[in-house]
Each structure stands twice: as structure tokens, then as C-alpha cells.
Design an enzyme around this catalytic site. Structure first.
Site, mmCIF file in Angstrom:
data_model
loop_
_atom_site.group_PDB
_atom_site.id
_atom_site.type_symbol
_atom_site.label_atom_id
_atom_site.label_comp_id
_atom_site.label_asym_id
_atom_site.label_seq_id
_atom_site.Cartn_x
_atom_site.Cartn_y
_atom_site.Cartn_z
ATOM 1 N N ARG A 16 1.182 -8.560 2.994
ATOM 2 C CA ARG A 16 0.302 -7.895 2.214
ATOM 3 C C ARG A 16 -0.324 -9.130 1.172
ATOM 4 O O ARG A 16 -0.822 -8.763 -0.179
ATOM 5 C CB ARG A 16 0.834 -6.790 1.324
ATOM 6 C CG ARG A 16 0.790 -5.320 1.997
ATOM 7 C CD ARG A 16 1.462 -4.354 1.223
ATOM 8 N NE ARG A 16 2.836 -4.713 0.715
ATOM 9 C CZ ARG A 16 3.253 -4.044 -0.117
ATOM 10 N NH1 ARG A 16 2.595 -2.946 -0.819
ATOM 11 N NH2 ARG A 16 4.343 -4.138 -0.847
ATOM 12 N N GLU A 17 -0.628 -10.331 1.784
ATOM 13 C CA GLU A 17 -1.088 -11.417 0.801
ATOM 14 C C GLU A 17 -2.518 -11.013 0.163
ATOM 15 O O GLU A 17 -2.917 -11.418 -0.768
ATOM 16 C CB GLU A 17 -0.988 -12.559 1.864
ATOM 17 C CG GLU A 17 0.202 -13.198 1.975
ATOM 18 C CD GLU A 17 0.630 -12.618 3.405
ATOM 19 O OE1 GLU A 17 0.347 -11.574 3.953
ATOM 20 O OE2 GLU A 17 1.590 -13.236 3.907
ATOM 21 N N LYS A 121 -13.144 9.037 5.544
ATOM 22 C CA LYS A 121 -12.109 8.542 6.723
ATOM 23 C C LYS A 121 -12.858 7.957 7.825
ATOM 24 O O LYS A 121 -14.091 8.169 8.255
ATOM 25 C CB LYS A 121 -11.451 9.653 7.128
ATOM 26 C CG LYS A 121 -10.195 10.111 6.918
ATOM 27 C CD LYS A 121 -9.792 11.455 7.389
ATOM 28 C CE LYS A 121 -9.129 11.493 8.741
ATOM 29 N NZ LYS A 121 -8.022 11.204 8.887
ATOM 30 N N CYS A 525 -2.338 -0.157 0.590
ATOM 31 C CA CYS A 525 -1.836 -0.083 2.118
ATOM 32 C C CYS A 525 -0.938 1.261 1.764
ATOM 33 O O CYS A 525 -0.549 1.590 0.670
ATOM 34 C CB CYS A 525 -1.171 -1.098 2.225
ATOM 35 S SG CYS A 525 -2.010 -2.621 2.338
ATOM 36 N N GLU A 614 -7.045 16.162 7.790
ATOM 37 C CA GLU A 614 -6.985 14.983 8.125
ATOM 38 C C GLU A 614 -6.586 14.609 9.706
ATOM 39 O O GLU A 614 -7.078 13.881 10.447
ATOM 40 C CB GLU A 614 -6.110 13.892 7.500
ATOM 41 C CG GLU A 614 -6.364 13.788 6.125
ATOM 42 C CD GLU A 614 -5.499 12.847 5.431
ATOM 43 O OE1 GLU A 614 -4.682 12.065 6.030
ATOM 44 O OE2 GLU A 614 -5.830 12.556 3.995
ATOM 45 N N HIS A 703 -7.403 12.624 -11.439
ATOM 46 C CA HIS A 703 -7.484 11.298 -11.312
ATOM 47 C C HIS A 703 -8.257 10.567 -12.551
ATOM 48 O O HIS A 703 -8.295 9.363 -12.590
ATOM 49 C CB HIS A 703 -8.656 11.029 -10.089
ATOM 50 C CG HIS A 703 -7.980 11.384 -8.777
ATOM 51 N ND1 HIS A 703 -8.447 12.699 -8.361
ATOM 52 C CD2 HIS A 703 -7.121 11.125 -7.959
ATOM 53 C CE1 HIS A 703 -7.847 13.085 -7.276
ATOM 54 N NE2 HIS A 703 -7.101 12.110 -7.037
ATOM 55 N N CYS A 735 -4.414 18.588 -8.917
ATOM 56 C CA CYS A 735 -3.285 18.182 -8.070
ATOM 57 C C CYS A 735 -2.108 17.589 -8.882
ATOM 58 O O CYS A 735 -2.142 17.914 -10.018
ATOM 59 C CB CYS A 735 -3.902 16.928 -7.175
ATOM 60 S SG CYS A 735 -2.788 16.246 -5.944
HETATM 61 N N1 GLN Z 1 3.405 18.343 -5.056
HETATM 62 C C1 GLN Z 1 2.494 16.941 -4.930
HETATM 63 C C2 GLN Z 1 2.536 16.491 -6.122
HETATM 64 O O1 GLN Z 1 2.266 17.105 -7.045
HETATM 65 C C3 GLN Z 1 1.253 17.318 -4.218
HETATM 66 C C4 GLN Z 1 0.567 15.988 -3.885
HETATM 67 C C5 GLN Z 1 -0.658 15.999 -3.267
HETATM 68 O O2 GLN Z 1 -1.252 17.065 -2.737
HETATM 69 N N2 GLN Z 1 -1.071 14.807 -2.745
HETATM 70 O O3 GLN Z 1 2.370 15.284 -6.278
HETATM 71 ZN ZN ZN Z 2 -3.574 17.415 -4.020
#
Ligand code: GLN
Ligand code: ZN
Length: 763
Positions: A16-17, A121, A525, A614, A703, A735
């Protein structure tokens, strides 16, 4: 006779340089010249590794992304970065990564902050590219400097280079018209840039150019098929020979179109389209080169070389000089060097081939084709022995698992009763308020957690010490959640490094590499676990952690698992059985875990399926089949519980419109999804479909470090309630919170819980 070549080589480096070089540069710890020198060194190494080939790819190297490189080559820069007066490489990174106004002090006057390009993607891989941006006014202006420089480098190294270019139709197809204009209308303006590029490459000594058009393996609307005719007619009679490269699938109805295009050669992915070799040869004019992708560029298994030669020898006799052989696609999607692996299970290691080993295989095939199999006997025998060993290995074949999959019944995928009946029982048991609050699973992975884990792995911390450290973290999470007043708690996932690796490490049938990194995007990566054998679960994987967490609170503790489809889609999978079979095996292992959690008194269990979408095949005609087995696998995993046990699932940002029926078929009692950035519009799909079960639409973007206000969350939930009946709504973040700090999480969740209370009062 046969010509050998390669479509592309991993550019991240065996260790991974490139990743570390990029990150040093971005942190301001190294100079631009140092980064550029690193790029040159990696290219040189890569060509040295490919010196046995007749033709090596040039221009496949990219500092961030090959599609973004193509945008710069074509002079298609988003308007927001066009006024930049610094170095082109810095501008390139601005499109790749964006830059906030504050960080761009140097260029505050000319450009201020810029938004990063959108990422998506690359076909059905886990690689992500920067989406080219178009408007009706987009113009193109060639900058071929990258190719000119790299061709000169290759020449100086004595490498016969074959420039690699993303074809014009695929380039347009990959992009997005920001003003909803017709991007195909740009083709006449785009083609002159390509014509000039091809002329430049010819002037630099290129005899062949590889022109990648992977969209040819997808279903193309008539206008797109016509675009191929127009584009390639413009290149006909040009100064270089064109190898039209297709990969990742079958040509099917596009095969006659491919045969019709005025190019000098065609590359076919025979791993996916073995059956199209004969029709392609029959359909192509007799002077065309036929390049056959015979080594799988997408997985890490040794090729069955005898098996390939059995069908390839007659083809070679038929084609003579016209036959080229190569990996099926760019090797970008596999790790660099198996020889780096010092700790990999020795038996499994014998069965594997990374990029360098795949090139060795190609070389063995070439020798056998040129001089006869006897000339490659030693290598072929060793290969044969490895293939046979794998086929017969008891580590791969577990009769008990095969039997369990064979005896799966439809009943095992069904809950005892329909949602409405289950919901009533769950509500009586859980006694949750309206707008119940929860989180998605992980809490901040603090420095202490990471330190404890790495010390434990290194043997510096013993099992008891590690257990105590993780329990302390779980205790902290539970205390914080109780103080916040959340309704359904989680243990926080402190003990998990990664949501797939954590389970893979505990399942039979998986191994893990040390350096098996594959570029996901830019400097990022992933190291996919290697699913090599029939999957079984020797012992419970999560029960003790969850039981401990539940013992600390009277609130319901949510068990937390990764679903079979996601584990599958984020792994290197077997090539000796269908993906659907591996998925069902994973489903049975997760099902056993779900049942153990239920037996341990856990009333709410979440099964994450972040990667369900995906896995969708490239061709829509195959979606149904995939979704059928994927949903069935989820149902097998989830549905072995009583009505009273509440099953949750979670999916990250995803389009739901075209798969909503499959989401409904999963029949989870509650689904939590990432919606906050879509302003709840993602819920339209659920509304239109009359989705019947409960939904937790994410109310804030995890995020970002921004703290959402109570008012904003209330407002979002009101929007949600216009689409989904309020009594079926949950309140949760988008998330997991593992990448955030506690100092961000506490105020954000405080506001979220306050918002839920406000909503309850107004209900
Ligand atoms: N349970 C996972 C978390 O909270 C769900 C992560 C995800 O959906 N990518 O980190
Ligand atoms: Zn999520």
C-alpha cells in the site's frame, strides 16, 4: 503465435505504498515532487513485474481514480474547479476529495471551497470511481500529457506499452448530466478529443491502444448501441490499432454489434463468457485479433490451467497469430503478491494466486500454447496438484454443511405469523413508547479500544485483560445510553474491528490475509476475507458480549449481527460453487446465532445487510434471481425465532425504488435506513409500495461532525410521517457511530431523544 498482455495492474503497491504516500502528501508531510516520484517508482515496479508480457498496459496508473484521470485527459473538469491556478495534480485532488473553504487558504481568493465529485460503484466491483459531470454546455479539450509521459517512461524501461483508454461510450455512460440534459448528445463534441488522443498515442509509438468499453456487457438502449456505431466509425482507418476491451460479463445481444465495429481486435472475458468464444470468433472478420481473458481478474484462486488448455489449444490452432491471452479484466481488483503472505494458512495459500501469480499463470499458458504442454510440464503439474488438493480437501468440503443446505425448507424462511400479529406481541412485551429511539450498533471506537485490541493481537494483553477492557467499554456505552434516555440499547461493538471480518474470523471456512489489500477508492483499501470452504459456526460468536450488555440494563438490548448477503458481498468468494450456495451456508450460521441470542433472552436482534444492493448483477434480467436467493438467505438467517422476538435490519444509503419489493420480502419487523441527506425523499419508495412494517429513517448524517438540532430532527420526522404512518416510525441516526467522538455523539443523541419526546407530546 499467441500474444500475452494485461489490461491493468494494481497501482496501490504490494504494501500500500501509494496509500501512505498520498496520505503523507495530503497531510502536508511530503512534497508534490516526492509524490510524483513515488508514482513513477510504482509504475516502474509494475512494468518490471509485467516484463514477461508481450504488451504491458500504460496509463492504467492513477493517483486517485482512472475515471477521474480520463476526465482530466479529456479536459472535462467540473466548472467549480476550472478557475484554479495551482498545480494540475492539486486540482485533481480537489475534484477527488473536495476541499472546505477554510482548508484552501492558499487558493481562498481564486476558488475557496469546492465540493468533491460524486463517487459510485465501478460496475459490479467494490471499486468506486469519481463520476464525470456533464451539462448541455460541456466541451472537451485534450490533455494527453499523462500518456505521453508514461509512454516515454515505459519505452525507457524497454517495455512495449499498450495505452489503456476508457472508451467514449463507456465514459459518457459512467457520467451524470447535472442539468438533466441528454449526455449522449455530447458524443459529437467528445469524439474529436478521442481522435486527437489516438493520433497522439500513435505519434508516441503506440501500435495498439486498449479501448475499454465494459458497458457492452450491460443491456443497452438503442441510442447507446447507435453511439457505438457512430464513435467507432469516427476512429476507423486511424493511425493506431484498437483492441476493444469488454469485461465483467457476457456480450449477449451486443455480440453482433461488437463484431460489426471497425476495430482491429476484441477482448472477451471468458471467465464470465466462455460460451461466447465460438460465436465471437465466428462473427468477427477473419483479420481481427481475438483477446481471451482466461485468468480471473476478480478473484484470488489459482486458475485450473489444464482445464483452460483443454479448450484453448484448439482455439489457438484455429486462430494462430490472431490469438491474444490475458486476465479477464484489469488486475486492479486483486491484491498484488501472494508471496508477501507469511502467516496465511499454508494449505489454503497453495490454492491462491494474486496479481503477480496470475501473470505467472498467463506465462505458463503461453509456453504451453507456443511449445506444447510438455514444455510447461513442471508448472502444469504443480498447478494440477494444487487444483486437485483444493477440490478434495476436507477443509473445503464439509458434508454436514452440504446436507444442512440441501435440507433447507421454505418453512425455515418464514416467521410463525404475519407482521401485524408479531407487532402486537412485541409491543406487549417491549412496551416501547411511540417514536422509539435506538442507534445502529457501533459507538465510538476510541483510542483505548484500538489499543487494547492491538495489544491483545500482539500478545501484550492477555485474554482476561482484553475481556475486562471490552467490558468496561460496553459498560460505558450502556451508562451513556441510559443517561440519554434511549429506548432500545446496543452494546456498542467495541470488540469488532470490522463488521464482516469479526464474523469471518469466527466461522470455519474463512481465512485472512495480511496484505491482501484491494483499492476501494482513492487511498482507501479493503482487505476482503477469503471464503474458501463450507461455512460452519463452531461456537456462538456474539452471545456472551450481548448477554453481558443486557445484564447491565433493564432496557431491551439489541443483539447485533452482520447478515449473510453482506458477509458474502464483502468477501472473496469461492469459484467452485454458486454464490447462492455460499450465501445459504452463511445464512444457516447466522440463523444459529440468532437463535442462541433469543435463547439467551435477547428480545431485539438486528441483522445488518448494508451490502444487499451491491450484489445486484449488471444485467437487470438477472436481478430477480439474485434478489430471490439473497432475500431467502436473509429470511433463513432471521426467521428462526418466535413472534415475540423483534428482528431489525439496517441498510446504508441505497436506492430503494427498484428493489422495494425485495426489501418488503425480507419481512424484518423494523428496517433502519440512511435517509437524512435525502431529506426523507428516500421514503417515497416505501410510501408508494405501502411498505407494511416498521421503519427507522436516519435523522442525522453520521459522516459529518455537525450536531443536528432538535428542531431539525422533529422537522425530518414530520416529513417521514407524511410517508409512513407515525405509529410505525422509529427515531435513529443514519448509521453506526464508530467513526465519531463521544463529544459529538452525546449532544447529537441528546437532541435526537428530545426530538422523539416532542413528537410524542404532539402525537
Ligand atoms: N451495526 C453496524 C454499525 O453500527 C452497521 C454498519 C453499517 O451499516 N455499515 O457500525
Ligand atoms: Zn449503515
Amino acid at each position: 503465435m499467441v500474444t500475452t498482455h494485461n489490461l491493468g495492474f494494481p497501482r496501490i503497491g504490494a504494501k500500500r505504498e501509494l496509500k501512505f504516500g498520498l496520505e503523507r502528501y495530503w497531510r502536508g508531510e511530503s512534497s508534490r515532487d516526492e509524490l510524483k516520484a513515488l508514482g513513477a517508482r510504482l509504475r516502474q515496479l509494475n512494468w518490471a513485474s509485467q516484463k514477461g508480457l508481450d504488451l504491458a498496459p500504460v496509463g492504467d496508473f492513477a493517483f486517485y481514480d482512472q475515471v477521474l484521470d480520463m476526465s482530466f485527459t479529456l479536459g472535462n473538469l467540473p466548472a467549480r474547479v476550472q478557475g484554479f491556478h495551482g498545480d494540475a495534480l492539486d486540482n485533481y485532488f480537489r475534484v477527488a476529495r473536495g476541499r472546505s473553504a477554510g482548508a484552501a487558504e492558499e487558493h481562498a481568493a481564486c476558488c475557496g471551497g469546492v465540493a468533491a465529485g460524486e463517487m459510485t460503484k465501478w460496475f459490479d466491483t467494490n471499486y468506486h470511481y469519481i463520476v464525470p459531470e456533464f451539462t448541455a454546455d460541456t466541451t472537451f479539450k485534450l490533455d494527453a500529457s499523462r500518456y505521453v509521459e508514461q509512454l516515454a517512461e515505459a519505452r525507457a524501461q524497454g517495455v512495449k506499452g499498450k495505452p489503456v483508454v476508457i472508451g467514449p461510450v463507456t465514459y459518457l455512460w459512467l457520467g451524470k448530466a447535472k442539468d438533466d440534459s441528454d449526455k449522449l448528445a455530447l458524443l459529437p463534441r467528445l469524439l474529436p478529443a478521442y481522435v486527437e488522443l489516438l493520433a497522439t498515442l500513435a505519434a508516441q509509438g503506440a501500435e495498439w491502444v486498449q479501448i475499454d468499453e465494459p458497458v457492452l456487457v450491460t443491456e443497452l438502449a438503442p441510442a447507446w448501441r447507435e453511439a457505438f456505431r457512430t464513435a467507432y466509425a469516427a476512429f476507423a482507418g486511424g493511425p493506431v490499432k484498437l483492441l476493444l476491451a469488454t469485461y465483467f460479463g457476457q456480450l449477449q445481444e451486443n455480440l453482433p454489434l461488437v463484431c460489426e465495429l471497425p476495430v482491429q481486435g476484441v477482448h472477451l472475458d471468458t471467465v464470465n463468457a466462455r460460451g461466447e468464444v465460438e460465436p465471437l470468433i465466428a462473427g468477427l472478420p477473419a483479420d481481427r485479433v481475438v483477446s481471451l481473458g482466461v485468468i480471473n481478474g476478480r478473484n484470488i484462486w489459482k486458475t485450473d490451467l489444464d482445464g483452460v488448455l483443454d479448450w484453448l489449444v484448439p482455439v489457438a490452432a484455429q486462430l494462430g497469430e490472431r490469438l491474444w491471452i490475458a486476465p479477464s479484466c484489469s488486475l486492479l481488483h486483486v491484491p498484488v503478491d501472494l508471496d508477501s503472505e507469511q502467516k496465511l494458512d499454508a494449505e489454503v495459500k497453495q490454492w491462491l494466486a494474486f496479481a503477480l501469480q496470475k501473470l505467472d499463470e498467463l506465462n505458463v499458458l503461453a509456453i504451453a500454447l507456443r511449445e506444447g504442454r510438455a514444455a510447461a510440464q513442471a508448472a502444469l503439474s504443480a498447478n494440477h496438484a494444487a487444483i486437485e488438493a483444493r477440490r478434495a480437501s476436507p477443509r473445503v468440503n464439509n458434508p454436514a454443511v452440504k446436507k444442512a443446505v440441501a435440507s433447507l425448507t421454505a418453512d425455515m424462511g418464514r416467521r410463525q405469523h404475519a407482521y401485524a400479529e408479531r407487532a402486537a406481541k412485541q409491543s406487549a412485551l417491549l412496551k416501547l413508547p411511540a417514536f422509539p429511539t435506538t442507534t445502529i450498533g457501533s459507538f465510538p471506537q476510541t483510542a483505548e479500544i484500538r489499543q487494547a485490541r492491538s495489544q491483545y493481537k500482539a500478545g501484550a494483553l492477555d485474554e482476561a485483560g482484553y475481556l475486562a477492557a471490552m467490558r468496561a467499554e460496553i459498560g460505558r456505552s450502556v451508562r451513556e445510553q441510559e443517561a440519554l434516555g434511549l429506548d432500545v440499547l446496543v452494546h456498542g461493538e467495541a470488540e469488532r474491528n470490522d463488521m464482516v471480518e469479526y464474523f469471518g474470523e469466527q466461522l470455519e471456512g474463512y481465512v485472512f490475509s495480511q496484505f491482501g489489500w484491494v483499492q476501494s477508492y482513492g487511498s482507501r483499501c479493503v482487505k476482503p476475507p477469503i471464503l474458501f470452504g463450507d461455512i460452519s459456526r463452531p461456537r456462538a460468536m456474539t452471545v456472551e458480549w450481548i448477554r453481558y450488555a443486557q445484564s447491565l440494563t433493564d432496557k431491551p438490548m439489541k443483539g447485533m449481527l452482520t447478515g449473510p448477503v453482506t458477509i458474502l458481498n464483502w468477501s472473496f468468494v469461492r469459484d467452485d460453487q454458486p454464490r447462492s450456495v455460499s450465501c445459504r451456508q452463511l445464512a444457516l450460521a447466522i440463523r444459529a446465532e440468532v437463535q442462541d441470542l433469543e435463547r439467551a433472552g435477547i428480545r431485539v436482534i438486528q441483522i445488518d445487510e448494508a451490502a444487499l444492493r451491491e450484489g445486484l448483477p449488471l444485467r437487470r434480467a438477472q436481478w430477480r434471481e439474485y434478489l430471490d436467493w439473497a432475500v431467502e438467505s436473509f429470511r433463513i438467517a432471521a426467521n428462526g425465532v418466535g413472534d415475540e422476538t423483534q428482528i431489525h435490519t439496517h441498510m446504508c444509503y441505497s436506492e430503494f425504488n427498484d428493489i422495494i419489493h425485495a426489501i418488503a420480502d425480507m419481512d424484518a419487523d423494523v428496517i433502519t435506513i440512511e435517509t437524512s441527506r435525502s431529506d426523507m425523499e428516500l421514503l417515497d419508495a416505501f410510501d408508494d409500495f405501502k411498505y407494511p412494517n416498521e421503519i427507522g429513517p436516519g435523522v442525522y448524517d453520521i459522516h459529518s461532525p455537525n450536531i443536528p438540532t432538535e428542531a431539525h430532527i422533529v422537522q425530518l420526522m414530520r416529513k417521514a410521517a407524511e410517508r409512513v404512518p407515525a405509529e410505525r416510525l422509529w427515531v435513529n441516526p443514519d448509521c453506526g457511530l464508530k467513526t465519531r467522538q463521544w463529544a459529538e455523539v452525546i449532544p447529537a443523541l441528546t437532541n435526537m431523544v428530545a426530538a422523539a419526546r416532542t413528537l410524542r407530546q404532539q402525537a
